[in-house]
Every structure is written in structure tokens, then in C-alpha cells.
Motif scaffolding. Structure first.
Motif, PDB file in Angstrom:
ATOM      1  N   ILE A  52      67.637 101.522  90.566  1.00 37.30           N
ATOM      2  CA  ILE A  52      67.838 101.219  91.986  1.00 37.30           C
ATOM      3  C   ILE A  52      67.156  99.910  92.370  1.00 37.30           C
ATOM      4  N   GLU A  53      65.955  99.678  91.850  1.00 43.10           N
ATOM      5  CA  GLU A  53      65.212  98.464  92.192  1.00 43.10           C
ATOM      6  C   GLU A  53      65.700  97.253  91.402  1.00 43.10           C
ATOM      7  N   LEU A  54      66.046  97.437  90.133  1.00 45.18           N
ATOM      8  CA  LEU A  54      66.404  96.305  89.283  1.00 45.18           C
ATOM      9  C   LEU A  54      67.845  95.851  89.474  1.00 45.18           C
ATOM     10  N   ARG A  55      68.744  96.747  89.757  1.00 43.82           N
ATOM     11  CA  ARG A  55      70.171  96.397  89.798  1.00 43.82           C
ATOM     12  C   ARG A  55      70.492  95.268  90.778  1.00 43.82           C
ATOM     13  N   PRO A  56      69.955  95.267  92.021  1.00 42.34           N
ATOM     14  CA  PRO A  56      70.266  94.149  92.926  1.00 42.34           C
ATOM     15  C   PRO A  56      69.831  92.799  92.372  1.00 42.34           C
ATOM     16  N   VAL A  57      68.718  92.756  91.642  1.00 45.11           N
ATOM     17  CA  VAL A  57      68.250  91.506  91.036  1.00 45.11           C
ATOM     18  C   VAL A  57      69.252  91.030  89.990  1.00 45.11           C
ATOM     19  N   LEU A  58      69.713  91.948  89.153  1.00 45.22           N
ATOM     20  CA  LEU A  58      70.675  91.587  88.116  1.00 45.22           C
ATOM     21  C   LEU A  58      72.020  91.170  88.717  1.00 45.22           C
ATOM     22  N   GLY A  73      77.840 104.812  82.441  1.00 47.81           N
ATOM     23  CA  GLY A  73      76.998 105.945  82.066  1.00 47.81           C
ATOM     24  C   GLY A  73      75.750 106.160  82.898  1.00 47.81           C
ATOM     25  N   TRP A  74      75.523 105.332  83.923  1.00 47.72           N
ATOM     26  CA  TRP A  74      74.283 105.427  84.704  1.00 47.72           C
ATOM     27  C   TRP A  74      74.418 106.491  85.782  1.00 47.72           C
ATOM     28  N   ASP A  75      74.187 107.738  85.415  1.00 47.06           N
ATOM     29  CA  ASP A  75      74.277 108.818  86.390  1.00 47.06           C
ATOM     30  C   ASP A  75      73.044 109.721  86.302  1.00 47.06           C
ATOM     31  N   ARG A  76      73.016 110.758  87.099  1.00 44.26           N
ATOM     32  CA  ARG A  76      71.839 111.633  87.215  1.00 44.26           C
ATOM     33  C   ARG A  76      71.671 112.585  86.038  1.00 44.26           C
ATOM     34  N   SER A  77      72.638 112.601  85.117  1.00 44.88           N
ATOM     35  CA  SER A  77      72.532 113.514  83.974  1.00 44.88           C
ATOM     36  C   SER A  77      71.622 112.970  82.878  1.00 44.88           C
ATOM     37  N   LEU A  78      71.202 111.699  82.981  1.00 37.55           N
ATOM     38  CA  LEU A  78      70.372 111.106  81.940  1.00 37.55           C
ATOM     39  C   LEU A  78      68.986 111.737  81.926  1.00 37.55           C
ATOM     40  N   PRO A  79      68.362 111.835  80.745  1.00 36.61           N
ATOM     41  CA  PRO A  79      67.061 112.502  80.631  1.00 36.61           C
ATOM     42  C   PRO A  79      65.929 111.655  81.215  1.00 36.61           C
ATOM     43  N   ARG A  80      64.840 112.326  81.524  1.00 38.55           N
ATOM     44  CA  ARG A  80      63.654 111.639  82.044  1.00 38.55           C
ATOM     45  C   ARG A  80      62.971 110.830  80.946  1.00 38.55           C
ATOM     46  N   LEU A  81      62.389 109.691  81.331  1.00 35.24           N
ATOM     47  CA  LEU A  81      61.642 108.846  80.409  1.00 35.24           C
ATOM     48  C   LEU A  81      60.150 108.928  80.715  1.00 35.24           C
ATOM     49  N   TYR A  82      59.335 108.635  79.682  1.00 39.09           N
ATOM     50  CA  TYR A  82      57.887 108.550  79.872  1.00 39.09           C
ATOM     51  C   TYR A  82      57.424 107.271  79.182  1.00 39.09           C
ATOM     52  N   LEU A  83      57.493 106.165  79.923  1.00 39.38           N
ATOM     53  CA  LEU A  83      57.113 104.864  79.381  1.00 39.38           C
ATOM     54  C   LEU A  83      56.809 103.912  80.545  1.00 39.38           C
ATOM     55  N   ASP A  84      56.508 102.667  80.210  1.00 38.44           N
ATOM     56  CA  ASP A  84      56.127 101.689  81.222  1.00 38.44           C
ATOM     57  C   ASP A  84      57.389 101.106  81.864  1.00 38.44           C
ATOM     58  N   PRO A  85      57.669 101.408  83.139  1.00 35.23           N
ATOM     59  CA  PRO A  85      58.905 100.930  83.762  1.00 35.23           C
ATOM     60  C   PRO A  85      58.941  99.408  83.942  1.00 35.23           C
ATOM     61  N   THR A  86      57.775  98.778  84.089  1.00 39.63           N
ATOM     62  CA  THR A  86      57.741  97.323  84.236  1.00 39.63           C
ATOM     63  C   THR A  86      58.159  96.643  82.943  1.00 39.63           C
ATOM     64  N   HIS A  87      57.680  97.162  81.806  1.00 39.76           N
ATOM     65  CA  HIS A  87      58.100  96.617  80.510  1.00 39.76           C
ATOM     66  C   HIS A  87      59.600  96.793  80.312  1.00 39.76           C
ATOM     67  N   LEU A  88      60.117  97.955  80.702  1.00 33.03           N
ATOM     68  CA  LEU A  88      61.551  98.209  80.562  1.00 33.03           C
ATOM     69  C   LEU A  88      62.359  97.234  81.428  1.00 33.03           C
ATOM     70  N   SER A  89      61.885  96.982  82.647  1.00 30.26           N
ATOM     71  CA  SER A  89      62.563  96.030  83.523  1.00 30.26           C
ATOM     72  C   SER A  89      62.573  94.634  82.905  1.00 30.26           C
ATOM     73  N   ARG A  90      61.452  94.233  82.331  1.00 30.93           N
ATOM     74  CA  ARG A  90      61.365  92.921  81.697  1.00 30.93           C
ATOM     75  C   ARG A  90      62.340  92.814  80.519  1.00 30.93           C
ATOM     76  N   VAL A  91      62.441  93.875  79.737  1.00 35.71           N
ATOM     77  CA  VAL A  91      63.352  93.892  78.584  1.00 35.71           C
ATOM     78  C   VAL A  91      64.798  93.711  79.042  1.00 35.71           C
ATOM     79  N   VAL A  92      65.214  94.530  79.998  1.00 33.10           N
ATOM     80  CA  VAL A  92      66.610  94.485  80.446  1.00 33.10           C
ATOM     81  C   VAL A  92      66.905  93.174  81.169  1.00 33.10           C
ATOM     82  N   LEU A  93      65.958  92.670  81.961  1.00 32.00           N
ATOM     83  CA  LEU A  93      66.153  91.385  82.633  1.00 32.00           C
ATOM     84  C   LEU A  93      66.373  90.266  81.617  1.00 32.00           C
TER      85      LEU A  93
END
Length: 204
Positions: A52-58, A73-93
Motif C-alpha cells: 500500500i505504501e510502496l505502490r504509489p511510489v513505483l 497475484g497481490w491479494d489477501r491470500s498471501l502468507p504473512r512475512l517476518y522480515l525487515d519491510p524497509t529492506h524489502l522496499s529497497r530491494v523492490v524499488l
């Protein structure tokens, strides 16, 4: 009361501020990577919430390049993650930015996600462009088992971003790879552990 035009300008300014913040964090991150693994601040979250936060930037970046982003595939059925969301944002960006730069105007970049429900379970994110394809030396470095040094001749602006992606994905307990698409372009693939004991213990 704000007009719709005013609201649009404020929204665009907010997106650009988010971009600037992410780029500034990236510069600091590059310096930290020179001295070892980045620190992880793990949180539990669902992929659709994080997006939700990253998509408008992209989407704003894609509009600047006149490239369409296609989400799958980006829907609510995806499993929960346990990791650093800032690192993930940097990777995808970084991956999406590379894909946009490699793409021609009026083309598209696909950003897909899938839940691999094998024994260990992983979330797989792919970013696919229709450009000329990643150079052979950079492809070799991306798929090598070790990080390539910053002084390597393959590390230009794009290569430096991919080096960051590789280091951060490893810090997240995941895997990063790339392959050329026969019809033209490059597909980058991230495999990340989900919030599951078997998945996390293997990633750590």
C-alpha cells in the motif's frame, strides 16, 4: 477547501517525497554495506499491507518513464512475512527502477507474486521487463553464490543497485536470481521466507 487539482498536486508531492527518502536511505545503505551486513529490524506484516505504501511510489516512477506496471497475484491470500519491510522496499524499488530504465516508453513491467507452498514455503516476487536483457557479466555476478566487490568493472549504476539487492535479499534470508527472457528482456526473481518455522529456520 482543496480543489481536486490541489489534492492531486499534494499527492504527487507526497509520492516524490517518499521517493527522495528511499533514495537517501539507499545512499546510506550502500555505505553501510561496505562494512558488512545491514542491520535487520524484523516485523510481521502481510505483503498486501506493505505494498500500500510502496505502490504509489513505483507507479509515479513508471509514469515518469511512460511505462505501465502490471501487477499479478497481490491479494489477501498471501502468507504473512517476518522480515525487515524497509529492506524489502529497497530491494523492490531497485529492481523496478532497473526494469523501468531498461524499458522503452509505452512498454510494460510486470511485478508478480506467488506463494510457493512446498515444505519450507517461500514467497516469490518476480520483476520482468521487455528491454534488451541484462549484460552477460552482470548476469553472472547476480547468479554467483558470492557478492561481487564494489571495485568490479561490472558495478556501474545499475550493477551497484543489483549488488545492493543481492546483499539485502541475503540479509532477509532469501535468494535472488535473474534470467533472460527468450522473447527479450530480463526476469528478476526473489524468494523470501514466510512467517513459518520451517521457512524461517532455513532462511536464517
Amino acid at each position: 477547501e482543496l480543489t481536486s487539482a490541489d489534492q492531486g498536486m499534494l499527492s504527487e508531492a507526497s509520492h516524490r517525497l517518499s521517493q527522495a527518502q528511499l533514495w537517501a536511505e539507499g545512499i546510506l545503505l550502500e555505505r553501510r554495506l561496505e562494512h558488512g551486513q545491514p542491520a535487520n529490524i524484523r516485523r510481521r506484516f502481510y505483503p498486501h499491507q506493505w505494498l500500500i505504501e510502496l505502490r504509489p511510489v513505483l507507479e509515479s516512477l513508471a509514469a515518469q518513464h511512460r511505462v505501465q506496471l502490471v501487477w499479478g497475484g497481490w491479494d489477501r491470500s498471501l502468507p504473512r512475512l517476518y522480515l525487515d519491510p524497509t529492506h524489502l522496499s529497497r530491494v523492490v524499488l531497485n529492481l523496478v527502477t532497473n526494469a523501468l530504465v531498461a524499458s522503452q516508453p509505452e512498454s510494460r513491467v510486470e511485478i508478480k507474486v506467488a506463494w510457493l507452498t512446498n515444505v519450507t514455503q517461500h514467497l516469490q516476487i518476480t520483476v520482468e521487463d521487455k528491454g534488451e536483457g541484462l549484460p552477460a557479466e552482470m548476469m553472472r555476478q547476480v547468479n554467483a553464490s558470492q557478492l561481487w566487490p564494489t571495485e568490479d568493472h561490472a558495478v556501474n549504476a545499475g550493477g551497484l543497485g543489483l549488488r545492493t539487492v543481492k546483499a539485502l535479499t541475503r540479509a532477509l534470508g532469501g535468494e535472488f536470481s535473474a534470467q533472460l527472457i527468450p522473447a527479450g528482456g530480463t526476469q528478476f526473481c526473489l524468494r523470501l521466507p514466510v512467517d513459518n518455522y520451517h521457512s524461517l529456520i532455513r532462511g536464517w
